[in-house]
Design a protein around this motif. Structure first.
Motif, short mmCIF file in Angstrom:
data_model
loop_
_atom_site.label_atom_id
_atom_site.label_comp_id
_atom_site.label_asym_id
_atom_site.label_seq_id
_atom_site.Cartn_x
_atom_site.Cartn_y
_atom_site.Cartn_z
N THR A 26 0.99 -1.15 0.48
CA THR A 26 0.22 0.14 -0.04
C THR A 26 0.65 1.18 0.21
OG1 THR A 26 0.28 0.15 2.18
CG2 THR A 26 -2.27 -0.72 1.60
N ILE A 27 0.71 2.19 -0.58
CA ILE A 27 1.16 3.43 -0.70
C ILE A 27 0.87 4.67 0.44
CG2 ILE A 27 2.17 5.23 -2.16
CD1 ILE A 27 1.69 3.45 -4.09
N THR A 28 1.02 5.24 1.17
CA THR A 28 1.23 6.02 1.77
C THR A 28 0.92 6.86 1.39
OG1 THR A 28 3.18 6.62 2.89
CG2 THR A 28 2.23 4.08 3.92
N GLU A 29 0.26 8.54 2.33
CA GLU A 29 -0.11 9.76 2.15
C GLU A 29 1.16 10.19 2.07
OE1 GLU A 29 -2.54 10.79 1.24
OE2 GLU A 29 -3.37 9.57 1.21
N GLU A 30 2.19 9.61 2.80
CA GLU A 30 3.35 10.46 3.06
C GLU A 30 4.70 10.37 1.67
OE1 GLU A 30 7.85 10.12 5.62
OE2 GLU A 30 6.43 9.28 5.89
N ASP A 31 3.81 9.29 1.08
CA ASP A 31 4.78 8.43 -0.31
C ASP A 31 4.28 9.33 -1.47
OD1 ASP A 31 6.50 6.67 1.07
OD2 ASP A 31 5.65 5.11 1.12
N LEU A 32 2.51 9.43 -1.01
CA LEU A 32 2.13 9.97 -2.16
C LEU A 32 2.42 11.54 -2.74
CD1 LEU A 32 -1.33 8.98 -1.84
CD2 LEU A 32 0.05 8.60 -3.90
N PHE A 33 2.69 11.88 -1.00
CA PHE A 33 3.68 13.46 -1.11
C PHE A 33 4.65 13.71 -1.75
CE2 PHE A 33 5.54 17.26 1.02
CZ PHE A 33 5.32 17.95 0.94
N ILE A 34 5.24 12.79 -1.10
CA ILE A 34 6.65 12.94 -2.24
C ILE A 34 7.24 12.23 -3.22
CG2 ILE A 34 9.39 11.50 -1.20
CD1 ILE A 34 8.94 11.25 1.71
N MET A 35 6.32 11.16 -3.85
CA MET A 35 6.19 11.19 -5.63
C MET A 35 5.95 12.69 -6.25
SD MET A 35 4.69 7.17 -4.97
CE MET A 35 4.80 7.15 -6.70
N ARG A 36 4.23 13.32 -5.34
CA ARG A 36 4.16 14.53 -6.26
C ARG A 36 5.31 15.63 -5.99
NH1 ARG A 36 0.06 15.35 -2.46
NH2 ARG A 36 -1.33 13.10 -2.67
N ARG A 37 5.43 15.43 -5.24
CA ARG A 37 6.85 16.43 -4.99
C ARG A 37 8.01 16.28 -6.37
NH1 ARG A 37 8.59 21.46 -4.16
NH2 ARG A 37 9.74 22.47 -3.03
N ILE A 38 8.65 15.30 -6.11
CA ILE A 38 9.87 14.34 -6.73
C ILE A 38 9.43 15.04 -8.73
CG2 ILE A 38 11.07 12.66 -8.22
CD1 ILE A 38 10.74 11.03 -5.05
N ASP A 39 8.23 14.70 -8.56
CA ASP A 39 7.63 15.36 -9.98
C ASP A 39 7.72 16.32 -9.76
OD1 ASP A 39 6.53 14.29 -12.37
OD2 ASP A 39 4.53 15.38 -11.38
N GLU A 40 7.42 17.59 -9.10
CA GLU A 40 7.11 18.63 -9.35
C GLU A 40 8.98 18.78 -9.55
OE1 GLU A 40 6.08 20.33 -6.11
OE2 GLU A 40 3.89 20.19 -6.34
N LEU A 41 10.21 18.79 -9.06
CA LEU A 41 11.55 19.12 -8.81
C LEU A 41 11.87 18.33 -10.22
CD1 LEU A 41 12.00 18.76 -5.65
CD2 LEU A 41 11.77 20.48 -6.33
N HIS A 42 11.04 17.34 -10.09
CA HIS A 42 12.11 16.73 -11.57
C HIS A 42 10.94 17.09 -13.06
CE1 HIS A 42 13.79 14.33 -14.91
NE2 HIS A 42 12.82 13.64 -15.14
N THR A 43 10.33 17.68 -13.51
CA THR A 43 9.81 18.41 -14.06
C THR A 43 10.16 20.12 -14.12
OG1 THR A 43 7.26 17.51 -14.09
CG2 THR A 43 7.99 19.64 -15.41
N ASP A 44 10.25 20.58 -13.24
CA ASP A 44 11.54 21.85 -13.21
C ASP A 44 12.94 21.76 -13.63
OD1 ASP A 44 9.17 22.82 -12.08
OD2 ASP A 44 9.32 23.26 -10.67
N HIS A 45 13.56 20.08 -13.18
CA HIS A 45 14.86 20.91 -13.07
C HIS A 45 15.52 19.17 -13.49
CE1 HIS A 45 15.17 24.09 -11.06
NE2 HIS A 45 14.47 24.28 -10.37
N PRO A 46 14.93 18.42 -14.70
CA PRO A 46 15.20 17.54 -15.15
C PRO A 46 16.56 16.86 -14.92
CG PRO A 46 14.93 18.11 -16.69
CD PRO A 46 15.04 19.39 -15.35
N THR A 47 18.06 17.88 -14.49
CA THR A 47 19.26 17.46 -14.18
C THR A 47 19.15 17.27 -13.23
OG1 THR A 47 20.01 19.56 -14.23
CG2 THR A 47 19.85 18.73 -16.70
N TRP A 48 18.80 16.76 -12.38
CA TRP A 48 18.76 16.99 -11.34
C TRP A 48 18.70 15.31 -11.30
CZ3 TRP A 48 15.57 21.36 -7.82
CH2 TRP A 48 16.93 22.38 -7.70
#
Length: 86
Positions: A26-48
Motif C-alpha cells: 500500500t502507498i501511504t499519504e507521505e509517499d504520495l506527497f513525496i512522489m508529487r514533490r519529486i514530479d514537480e522538482l523533476h519537471t522543473d529541473h530534469p538534470t537533478w
C-alpha cells in the motif's frame, strides 16, 4: 516414515507449503506527497538526480527522508535524470 519421505510420496515441495502469500503493498499519504514533490522538482529541473532532490525535499519540506527512499520512488515512477551520454 520421515517428513521428507512423505513429501516425496506426495510430490509436494515443503517450502511452498510453509510460504506465506506476499503482502499487498500500500502507498501511504507521505509517499504520495513525496512522489508529487519529486514530479514537480523533476519537471522543473530534469538534470537533478536523487541526491539533489533528497536535499531539496529535506530542506524545503522539513521531512526526514532517506536517499534510498527517494531513489526507490524515482525508479518506481520511471523518473530518470537527463544528462549527456557518452
Amino acid at each position: 516414515m520421515t517428513i521428507s519421505r512423505q513429501a516425496d510420496l506426495l510430490s509436494v515441495n515443503r517450502s511452498s507449503v510453509y510460504r506465506q502469500p506476499p503482502k499487498e503493498k500500500t502507498i501511504t499519504e507521505e509517499d504520495l506527497f513525496i512522489m508529487r514533490r519529486i514530479d514537480e522538482l523533476h519537471t522543473d529541473h530534469p538534470t537533478w538526480g536523487y541526491r539533489t532532490i533528497t536535499k531539496v525535499i529535506r530542506r524545503d519540506d522539513n521531512m526526514q527522508v532517506n536517499r534510498k527512499k527517494i531513489q526507490r520512488l524515482m525508479r518506481e515512477m520511471g523518473v530518470y535524470t537527463i544528462y549527456p551520454k557518452p
